[in-house]
Motif scaffolding. Structure first.
Motif, mmCIF file in Angstrom:
data_model
loop_
_atom_site.group_PDB
_atom_site.id
_atom_site.type_symbol
_atom_site.label_atom_id
_atom_site.label_comp_id
_atom_site.label_asym_id
_atom_site.label_seq_id
_atom_site.Cartn_x
_atom_site.Cartn_y
_atom_site.Cartn_z
ATOM 1 N N ASN A 87 40.791 49.835 56.397
ATOM 2 C CA ASN A 87 40.342 49.287 55.426
ATOM 3 C C ASN A 87 40.413 50.157 53.955
ATOM 4 O OD1 ASN A 87 39.022 47.492 57.094
ATOM 5 N ND2 ASN A 87 37.576 48.983 57.423
ATOM 6 N N ALA A 88 41.749 50.494 53.623
ATOM 7 C CA ALA A 88 42.077 51.171 52.518
ATOM 8 C C ALA A 88 41.702 50.062 51.497
ATOM 9 C CB ALA A 88 43.402 51.552 52.436
ATOM 10 N N PRO A 89 41.198 50.432 50.103
ATOM 11 C CA PRO A 89 40.772 49.566 49.187
ATOM 12 C C PRO A 89 42.218 48.914 48.753
ATOM 13 C CG PRO A 89 40.509 51.903 48.297
ATOM 14 C CD PRO A 89 40.833 51.815 49.835
ATOM 15 N N LYS A 90 41.957 47.434 48.353
ATOM 16 C CA LYS A 90 43.020 46.821 47.932
ATOM 17 C C LYS A 90 42.825 46.448 46.562
ATOM 18 C CE LYS A 90 46.439 45.839 51.235
ATOM 19 N NZ LYS A 90 47.390 44.935 51.800
ATOM 20 N N ASN A 91 42.587 45.219 46.284
ATOM 21 C CA ASN A 91 42.421 44.694 45.044
ATOM 22 C C ASN A 91 40.790 44.452 44.424
ATOM 23 O OD1 ASN A 91 44.942 44.544 44.063
ATOM 24 N ND2 ASN A 91 45.214 42.425 45.214
ATOM 25 N N THR A 92 40.140 45.575 44.568
ATOM 26 C CA THR A 92 38.878 45.987 43.962
ATOM 27 C C THR A 92 39.110 46.740 42.839
ATOM 28 O OG1 THR A 92 38.585 47.702 45.427
ATOM 29 C CG2 THR A 92 37.619 45.808 46.332
ATOM 30 N N THR A 93 37.663 47.042 42.155
ATOM 31 C CA THR A 93 37.906 48.086 41.032
ATOM 32 C C THR A 93 38.265 49.416 41.638
ATOM 33 O OG1 THR A 93 35.792 46.757 40.164
ATOM 34 C CG2 THR A 93 36.455 48.807 39.097
ATOM 35 N N GLU A 94 37.802 49.717 42.685
ATOM 36 C CA GLU A 94 37.936 51.012 43.140
ATOM 37 C C GLU A 94 39.456 51.189 43.865
ATOM 38 O OE1 GLU A 94 36.208 51.244 47.064
ATOM 39 O OE2 GLU A 94 36.737 53.583 47.332
ATOM 40 N N GLY A 95 39.808 49.994 44.022
ATOM 41 C CA GLY A 95 41.239 50.243 44.647
ATOM 42 C C GLY A 95 42.096 50.283 43.191
ATOM 43 N N HIS A 96 41.823 49.651 42.123
ATOM 44 C CA HIS A 96 42.643 49.742 41.055
ATOM 45 C C HIS A 96 42.593 51.326 40.377
ATOM 46 C CE1 HIS A 96 44.512 45.885 40.461
ATOM 47 N NE2 HIS A 96 43.785 45.487 41.438
ATOM 48 N N SER A 115 53.280 47.408 46.020
ATOM 49 C CA SER A 115 53.445 46.519 47.114
ATOM 50 C C SER A 115 52.138 46.565 47.961
ATOM 51 C CB SER A 115 54.663 46.968 48.225
ATOM 52 O OG SER A 115 54.474 46.344 49.324
ATOM 53 N N HIS A 116 51.612 47.729 48.144
ATOM 54 C CA HIS A 116 50.346 47.799 48.918
ATOM 55 C C HIS A 116 49.275 46.893 48.174
ATOM 56 C CE1 HIS A 116 46.688 49.621 51.249
ATOM 57 N NE2 HIS A 116 46.181 49.543 49.855
ATOM 58 N N PHE A 117 49.257 46.860 46.850
ATOM 59 C CA PHE A 117 48.323 46.543 46.041
ATOM 60 C C PHE A 117 48.906 44.825 45.651
ATOM 61 C CE2 PHE A 117 46.878 50.644 45.522
ATOM 62 C CZ PHE A 117 45.503 50.301 45.662
ATOM 63 N N GLN A 118 49.926 44.662 46.070
ATOM 64 C CA GLN A 118 50.510 43.060 45.987
ATOM 65 C C GLN A 118 50.844 42.924 44.268
ATOM 66 O OE1 GLN A 118 47.779 41.032 48.361
ATOM 67 N NE2 GLN A 118 49.488 40.316 49.533
ATOM 68 N N GLN A 119 51.120 44.121 43.826
ATOM 69 C CA GLN A 119 51.207 44.125 42.127
ATOM 70 C C GLN A 119 52.579 43.841 41.747
ATOM 71 O OE1 GLN A 119 48.576 44.468 39.553
ATOM 72 N NE2 GLN A 119 47.645 43.998 41.530
#
Lengths: 456, 321
Positions: free
Chosen positions: B202-211, B243-247
């Motif tokens: 569950n590594a953070p993805k598109n959340t504020t924490e993730g960014h 790629s992990h963050f689909q950016q």
């Protein structure tokens, strides 16, 4: 000094131009020095005199100015590697099946007739002593069965061929043992109680496909493994998890991308189905291409196993073999058809590295010029030569084998010679099967034998 | 030391000599008498499934003569468990052994097995676990001073992170930082960092924490690029993150442009920047520019890969169609 001067004089008189591409340092280099860059520079410096041919006498060179393939000496080296080894080589005691396979494969590539040379009987006797009643082959008498040893044993037996060799293998016990190696997450452990890695998966698929083993799990393993109840269950997905953020593949999920494991992973996928179907189904092909391309070293032309690591002759096979499989996978994207390109990597670069840097003058091939030759590097440099000198295509239409049985895809490969390379006919090695790394016809013969065999 | 044959402790065992396979086996080894005898006793005890103190000594003896003998390692582990030995003592000889045999990999699986067994006997919250982890980390750091790219040691370290939930452990990122400060081209260290930051369940993805995390890691890699722009590791790291963050890759267009620009084709500092720029142009549908960048790589900056760059350019045509 006198000797050196003489060699130089002679090579200067050779009427060959050295292409700048294969003798110049990379155009872009950073000034920051670290341990990695120090070793990379040191390796380039070590190879340069071989790449620029100053190490050779004119009589050593082929008609294009590269060092000739020292065939007779390599044959002698490979033969010797199969004779009794001195006591200090005891660390190879669990790797004798590997020694056998590397020698047998090298001799096949050098076009030696194995049966005529008496290798069939010796191979059968050797591996009979390594087989366990509970299935599989170990590193020697009384050693636990191991997937890598079983792989080496079966490929050697298939390469020498013939009923006696085929019948040495206890297929029913092998199948039950493979069932015990299968893991619920889709992969295989290499040995009971040992690690799970992509070598295990690849070796297991090599055994299943060549020996035409049943793919259902043995009944006693069904509950433990789950899934769809076969040896293939979850396997493609497990291989997917081995692709890293760099695009290459590692031995197990999340580890560092590495050429040898990439070959095992691709080989495994190419046994599961046609390359243009299974490779894109389970892997990001663009990332894979980027990673694989960058493994070719400048100026050496040979391959390295990982990012920022050194060129090493063994990756001539591991990375070069990946190219054979990946190029075939790109057929559906126009490669080999509408594309103007006949290759996606620099075959001449690899050829130059193998012939000029990796050959030991007195026989055998090596990691790099400062290293001694050994059976492993001899086999895998020669295989690399075969990948460089031939095109490998997958073609569904095959007449010499029944293609309806499961795991038939690996028996549809064909090889054609690549022309226009700076090597003479005598520098060419035999075409090899790009997955099994033994001659095509040997793989087909074994498959046919086991397809037609009634029962285990 | 007398051989096993003269040792009264072993007098009840009938040694099982080796069958090398026929009169002329492939790659048989001219064993020393000591090795040959020890192996004959091992085959005999394995055949009757004996696990005993003398078997432990026998395995140690054989491993000392041939550390690459996977069967002996596995049999030793079974013996240790069957005899309920104090497993912590195993490290007394294992650690110096590992430092002496840097290329041996059987040892790392053995270590994994022993640590797993020790941990499963302890409460997850026990301070003994913390101690054990710290000792492991210290030992791994020592191994890395001898070979900072040892594949099996890094694989073991990843297992440790996953097994003991070390995702937020400062020591893990510090160990990597240390190695990258010494050698920013150590790709194994980059791979480990990626694993520690993004490999967790569950590594953070598109959340504020993730960014926030994404930006922190991009900054880290950017700093590494600035000191050696032709080092591929941090470039791969950044591309992996996006790629992990689909950016889109265009997020880092200014970074790429710093080291490669089509306006200044003679001043390219990094082939990786130039390839990235080409990919960004492709993303932005500026296919001509993408093609020019790959031409530049093929012809000038990275000619060994010219066919690959030409393939990428050709594929633009397919993308346009």
């Amino acid at each position: 000094m006198v000797d050196r001067f003489w060699v130089r004089q002679e090579s200067l008189s050779a009427p060959f131009t050295l292409p700048a591409l294969y003798t110049s340092l990379p155009p872009l280099r950073d000034s920051l020095v670290t341990e990695s860059s120090r070793l990379l520079d040191q390796t380039a410096a070590e190879c340069m005199p071989y790449l620029t041919l100053t190490k050779f006498k004119t009589r050593d060179l082929n008609s294009h100015g590269l060092q000739k393939l020292r065939r007779a000496r390599h044959i002698e080296f490979a033969n010797d590697s199969l004779e009794e080894l001195p006591g200090y080589m005891v660390v190879l005691d669990a790797s004798r099946p590997w020694m056998g396979y590397w020698g047998i494969a090298a001799l096949s590539m050098l076009r030696v007739d194995l049966v005529e040379e008496g290798y069939r009987e010796r191979t059968v006797d050797t591996f009979r002593a390594c087989q366990n009643e509970s299935g599989g082959f170990g590193g020697g008498h009384g050693q636990y069965s191991h997937l890598a040893c079983s792989y080496a044993a079966v490929l050697s037996l298939v390469a020498v061929g013939g009923e006696a060799a085929y019948e040495t293998i206890d297929r029913r016990a092998m199948w039950r043992w493979l069932g015990r190696m299968k893991q619920p997450d889709g992969g295989f452990t290499v040995c009971e109680g040992a690690e799970e890695d992509v070598r295990g998966a690849f070796c297991a698929m090599v055994l299943c496909s060549l020996l035409n083993l049943p793919l259902e799990l043995p009944p006693e393993e069904m509950d433990r493994v789950g899934g769809d109840g076969t040896l293939l269950s979850g396997l493609g997905e497990w291989i997917s998890r081995c692709q890293t953020f760099e695009g290459g593949l590692s031995d197990a999920p999340n580890h560092e991308a590495h050429g040898a494991y990439a070959f095992c992973a691709l080989g495994c996928l190419c046994i599961l189905g046609p390359p243009h179907e299974t490779i894109p189904r389970y892997l990001n092909v663009d990332n894979l291409l980027s990673w694989l391309s960058h493994r070719q070293a400048v100026p050496e032309g040979g391959f390295a196993g990982r990012t920022n690591k050194l060129v090493d002759g063994c990756y001539s096979h591991w990375d070069g073999g990946c190219w054979a499989l990946v190029e075939a996978a790109l057929a559906s994207r126009g490669f080999g058809g509408s594309s103007s390109l006949d290759s996606l990597w620099d075959r001449e670069g690899l050829l130059r590295y193998i012939l000029c840097c990796a050959q030991n003058e007195w026989g055998g091939l090596r990691d790099k010029p400062s290293k001694n030759p050994d059976g492993y590097h001899t086999c895998y440099n020669l295989a690399g030569l075969s990948w460089a000198q031939n095109y490998h295509v997958w073609n569904a239409e095959k007449e010499d084998i029944d293609m309806t049985a499961p795991l038939s895809a690996p028996f549809s490969w064909s090889t054609t010679e690549k022309p226009d390379l700076p090597c003479d006919e005598e520098d060419r090695v035999a075409p090899m099967h790009p997955i099994y790394v033994i001659p095509h016809e040997k793989a087909t013969e074994a498959r046919n034998y086991f397809l037609n065999r009634v029962g285990f | 030391m007398p051989g096993y044959g003269e040792d009264p402790e072993w007098s009840d065992i009938v040694p099982l000599p080796q069958d090398d396979g026929g009169p002329n086996p492939l790659a048989a080894i001219a064993y020393s008498d000591e090795y040959s005898e020890a192996m004959s006793y091992l085959r005999a005890v394995m055949a009757k499934n004996e696990f005993s103190e003398r078997v432990l000594r026998l395995t140690e003896d054989i491993i000392d003569m041939n550390p690459a003998h996977y069967t002996v390692w596995l049999y030793r582990a079974k013996a240790l468990f069957t005899l309920h030995k104090d497993l912590r003592k195993e490290f007394d000889w294992l650690n110096p052994f590992a430092l002496r045999h840097l290329k041996n990999y059987q040892i790392w699986h053995h270590r994994h097995t022993i640590i797993e067994a020790l941990a499963s006997d302890l409460d997850e919250k026990s301070p003994k676990i913390d101690n054990m982890i710290r000792e492991e980390q210290d030992f791994l750091d020592r191994m890395f001073t001898k070979d900072a790219k040892n594949y099996h040691v890094w694989s073991y370290r990843q297992w440790l992170v996953e097994r003991f939930n070390l995702w937020d452990c400062e020591e893990e990122r510090e160990a990597v930082d240390d190695l990258l400060r010494k050698d920013v081209r150590n790709n194994s260290a980059w791979n480990h960092r990626y694993y520690v930051v993004f490999g967790r369940p569950n590594a953070p993805k598109n959340t504020t924490e993730g960014h926030v995390l994404m930006q922190r890691e991009i900054n880290y890699a950017e700093a590494a690029i600035r000191i050696a722009p032709q080092n591929q590791s941090p470039w791969n790291y950044i591309r992996g993150i996006l790629s992990h963050f689909q950016q889109p890759l265009s997020n880092i267009k200014s970074l790429a442009s710093e080291f490669a620009s089509l306006e200044k084709p003679d001043e390219v500092k990094s082939s990786h920047a130039l390839d990235l720029l080409a990919e960004i142009y492709k993303e932005e549908r500026q296919l001509d520019c993408a093609g020019k960048a790959w031409d530049l790589l093929a012809q000038k900056y990275d000619p060994i890969r010219s066919r690959y760059w030409m393939w990428k350019k050709e594929q633009l045509g397919t993308a346009a169609a």
